[in-house]
Design a protein around this motif. Sequence first.
Motif, short mmCIF file in Angstrom:
data_model
loop_
_atom_site.label_atom_id
_atom_site.label_comp_id
_atom_site.label_asym_id
_atom_site.label_seq_id
_atom_site.Cartn_x
_atom_site.Cartn_y
_atom_site.Cartn_z
N LEU A 1135 0.83 -1.21 0.00
CA LEU A 1135 0.00 0.00 0.00
C LEU A 1135 0.86 1.25 0.00
N PHE A 1138 2.14 1.65 -3.58
CA PHE A 1138 1.10 2.10 -4.50
C PHE A 1138 0.75 3.57 -4.25
N THR A 1139 0.72 3.96 -2.99
CA THR A 1139 0.42 5.35 -2.67
C THR A 1139 1.50 6.29 -3.19
N GLU A 1144 -3.88 8.50 -3.56
CA GLU A 1144 -4.90 7.86 -2.72
C GLU A 1144 -6.11 7.42 -3.51
N THR A 1149 -4.45 1.62 -5.51
CA THR A 1149 -4.26 1.98 -4.11
C THR A 1149 -5.50 1.60 -3.30
N SER A 1152 -5.67 -2.18 -2.84
CA SER A 1152 -4.75 -2.65 -1.79
C SER A 1152 -5.27 -2.28 -0.41
N LYS A 1153 -5.83 -1.08 -0.30
CA LYS A 1153 -6.35 -0.64 1.00
C LYS A 1153 -7.52 -1.52 1.43
#
Length: 1375
Positions: A1135, A1138-1139, A1144, A1149, A1152-1153
């Motif tokens: 994460l 990706f961020t 966001e 992202t 994944s979150k």
Amino acid sequence: MKDKVRKGTGGRNQAKANDAISVTAGKDAAAIKLGDDTSFSVKINGAGVEPFEFQVHGFWLVQDAITTLLSRDEVSPRSNLSLAFAGATLDPLAELQNLKGFKPGTVIRLVEEPYTVRSARHHLARVLELLRTSGPQDALREGRSPSLLETLTQAQTADNSLPNGRSLKRSASNPKPEAANHDAAPPENLLPGSSDRPLMALLPHSSQPEVPSYLKDLSLSCWDPPPGHRKLQGDFLYITVVTLEGQRRDITSSPKGFFVNRSTQEAFDPRPAQSSPVCHCFADLLSHISPAFQLAFSKNRHQTPQVEMMPTPYQTLCWLGPPCATRTHRKTFSRLGVDEQPASQAPDWNEELQAAKDLPQTNQEERLHREKALLQVNSAFVRTVTQGAESVVEGFAEPVNGNPADPAFLFGGLFMSQGAASAMFGGERGRRAAQRLELRGVQAYSELQGLPGLHTLPTAIVDYRGVRLSAQGLAPGLEGTEQEEGTTPVSRGLLYGINAGCQESPHRRRMLELLAHSAKALALQKHVVIAPNGQRAALFTSVDAQGLLGADGRIYILDVFRTFPADANYCPDVNNEIISGEEKPKESRNGAEEKSSVKEGWPLNYQKDCGLPRSFPHSLCRLRPELMQAFIQHKHTQFTQLAGEKLEENGGFEECATACDSRATEAVRDACKEVGSLSEVIFEMRLCPNLFSPGVSFPSSESASVKLHERLLREAAAFIVTHQIPAFVDYCLHSNDSPMDGASLKEALHQRGINLRYLGHVIKAINQSKHKDRLRHLLRLATGEILMRSTRRVFNSFLQGVDVPCLATAISHFLCCLFVPHLAATPLGEDTKKKSRRRGRGPGASETTPWGTLTAGELWNLVCQDAVETYSISESLGSGLNPLVEHYSLQKISLLREFCLKTGVQLRLRDYFLESHSKAPIGPDDIINIFPVVKHVHMPTTDASKAFYAGQDSLQKGLLDRAYEQLKDAAYLFGRVCDDLHREACYCHSLLAKLAFLQGKSTEARSVQLRAVVISERVLGFDHPHTIYQYAFLAVYVYAGGETSLARKCLLRARLLLLTIHGEDHPYIATLDSCLGLLLTGDQAGQYLKNALRLNTSFFGPINLNTALIQHLVSQWLCIKGDYRGAMSHEKEALTAFTSLFDESHPQTKCSKDFLCTITKQAVQVERSLRQAGADATEQTVECLLPTSETVLEQMVLITGIKKIAISNRFQELKQKHQELKAAVAKELMSKAADEFLEVMNGEKKEQPAQETGSGKEVPTEGSPAEETTSECQQEQSVEETSAETAASAIGHTMKAEEKTEPKMENCADGECITANGVKTDEEMHCDQTNEMKSGSAQVTESLKSKATWADIVVSNTTAVNGEVNISINGTDQE
């Protein structure tokens, strides 16, 4: 291209989709129509074959149809046939479409023609070729690279959908997905961290079947040749055959065919035997007299597809031979002698090549015929060169001249020589460089388009047993005579050259016209030099080149080894003289001027920082054509920037263009002068090939031009070090498909115009990089390549003093001194001595010969000395091989492979323990053979390559349907020219398989990729890096069909090859281990995934897309094990990456979150269940987190680079502009409303146009820019919403759809991405070794997508090209 064959009621696309393999099947793939020609089926019968349907093209000649028929299994091995239609024999040169009454369904008869002596021998050779066909064991013994795919598939059968069976397929036509078989564990040597490198696994035993037995013996009879009275009655040959049943038969070859005669070993009786038929085909007669032959022949002839049986145009060396050095079977058919050509039949290679080049090429069919003829001639020429090198070096050919320093030989129509070693060029090193550069110059002139009148001789160079020979076809005699004294050079045939003089003739004018065009194409500048006689000579080439008028009326250019300009980095002491008038040569520069001239063109502190220019062992260092192209493009970019800056200084481009003054012209002139353009008004850049060449003088009128070109050559030389090498290092820093071995490193460097003599500077650039540790694989490769290339030069000198009987012993001794330096040379000598005495041959040769006294220390000193002189490495290679291997983590087995491939040495297949401290690991019995290594001119495949590049371009634009059609056409054309056995044909099939897979045609993708693997193994090599990529792609496609076990085998095969040629410390190992982690289960899966994560993190860092994906895979595996704490830790890392890479709001992202939230909830549930002693709940929780097969497939597609995630900022930019414009308009409207309100209140309101604003612009209503922008943003936003709604996690559970997702994802068909505005970065511009291009968008089929899957975020329904239009999946433009 259109397909006239309709499958059912479907259209063109459906027809091609249903017959996908037919376009890849070479000559017999007749499902595609070219231009306006028709293709249809006819019926073939006669000549003893069963009737069958045959697909023909209307544009074919009758002889084309005959050639194609002879390759069919139904007809082979018959030969000497003709075609008859309507009772009349057809003219071989007639076109089928011009035959009256020739239409679909026509019956064509095969007619058996009477034999001649030559055609009878040809037929026997054709039959023997089939009888000799065996497994890869004989291929290894002959030094050819085998195909080992069948050892994995175990279902290698001919495709019944094709008449000739030239494609691979599954054992069943529609196989069901196999059940997951997780019991087969990978071998221990393929587990992460293993240091074992067994060679036996490279060539599995199952790929070496027993040679099929057809006959006990087949030879010429003791009564052959026929006596005179029998020749008059038509007897050609007498053949003796011993069948498997033990019967001995004598056979007569006659004009009508073959029959059994009455001769025996004791008596000669040529009369036909009773009840013996006369068979036109020799195999039919053998089947008649031997049932065992008939059974074996019919059983084995259809087992192997033709793509594996057909000989490759050029031999691909295999460095490993069979396990047993001796033959395991008799060579039954070697005594027939039908394939031996008399010396009097030596072909005229030059005439054959020029005749093929002169074939018409007005249409595509003529071009295909011409290119196929060129390939066949050049292939036969290269085979003869190989045979000639063996004959010359082994002493079977006598020199035709009396010069022992430069002996010349004639063999098989070839002129072969070593070339004289000139001190001016650097002795032996210069002689070898001149031969190599001559081949490069011939290649350059051969590739020129639009110059049909300029000819070069067929040329090749060959290295054999330490000797380099140059081979050329015999040049035609010069036009004219040399008998009369005082004849001019033109009358003797010399049209062009420094000694040609100034005579005029039509041929000379034509020659100069051709050379002017060629110089423009090669970026060479016309210049004037001083001839040896003091006259001025205008040249378009180097001073060595000569233009000749041959006796055949053709114009030839010879001696082109200095075609390309000199490399100023390695010409420090060469200063060309300037001659004024008719005075004698004098020094043109004083000390200050020379010093100033030397500095002009070099960057600041260039000598101090780079150590260049410097001397080199030879004086023939030339620039590569790729470097010249890159440098000219770089100078053009500079010119554009300078001209733009000067225009901006003068008021901008529009003002300068509309004004009637000279500001624009002056800006262009200044830019041209600054970049060194040859013209003052336009950009024109060419280089002089004769500067920095010893012995060349220029007239004083050329002083300004000489000064300018010296500056350009220095800039071009510095461009290599300051631009090209850093760009190459930067590419390897960010790419996971960087070079794997010496061949791929050489190819990657040459693509950027970097000569291999710059390997020392590549190492220096890596050492100076702040990311040195991430480039350790490249440093390892460069160091190993320097070591092996220097070792090869020492080895060549070493072999010169070795007698032929001692070659195997000497080579093994050399290898032991190199790879096991801790073992002294004395034990080897003593061992050889003992063996020789036991055999009764006296003392060992190693005692009395110079090569036997070579020690490991002496060898290492010679190698280090060569490396320092050639590559200018700042530090020596060390004290020995073992410290070097330990310092750079080199693999001795990889170095051994590189040595064998470079020198032609073939080793016996067995495991070598190069770390042995008690016994020499390589003995004389391990040296099976040493093969000639040939470099030759590559023949063009114009139409096929054009279609291939057009398909790449269409992929780049996102036109998938058009790209698919173009790639199918390219595959068909490659089959027509070279039967798919070509490097570019391999790339084309690989790209076609990818595109078919992305379009949902997984079965077709599998079949085409199987063919790509076989082609790669046979053409490039069974362990070539490209073969590794092809196995990885094949694993994805077979997994898509449910063949999990086969997919694992393909990945393990790829890992085995990469471990052998490089080792485990390579970025692509992370790719393979990630896929293996997805296909395996339990702790083994975690072992591979953790190793992939370790490697990817070390090479690319934690903030990397691939690293983040592997973090997610590790988290996914830990979830399956129930380790939710570890899973959360890895998913947090993913994460974070990706961020950092996106933002966001990016779908990846968010995905994944959400996955992190899911496993957190699962962890809480498991903890709660454990507290409540609910073990069953834990098992259910783990079960529901297992990824689906669709999810695993999508993850493999992303990891292998078939599709990649890209970011498009276009929507963000449009949205920002829209917000700014909207705010500005709202501010204007509010201001206007306030003013109107005040006017109304004060009673002073005035009528104003309803559409005016305070700024004098219209209010943005219907057609306003603001509303258009809003509409465009909303349209793109809706696309993003659709894409975002389909995004889900990798483990297969449905994600909650997001309402608005701003960044747009683009799908890439081959691992490289294009931004929405059409601008590509340097990394994206790079075309990898497969030359496979990118796709702007891809249609993901239902087989690739679950209802809501994690990898769907890479899919976009539309993609913007050049920021103007949206191109949909089918290639139509959407306004």
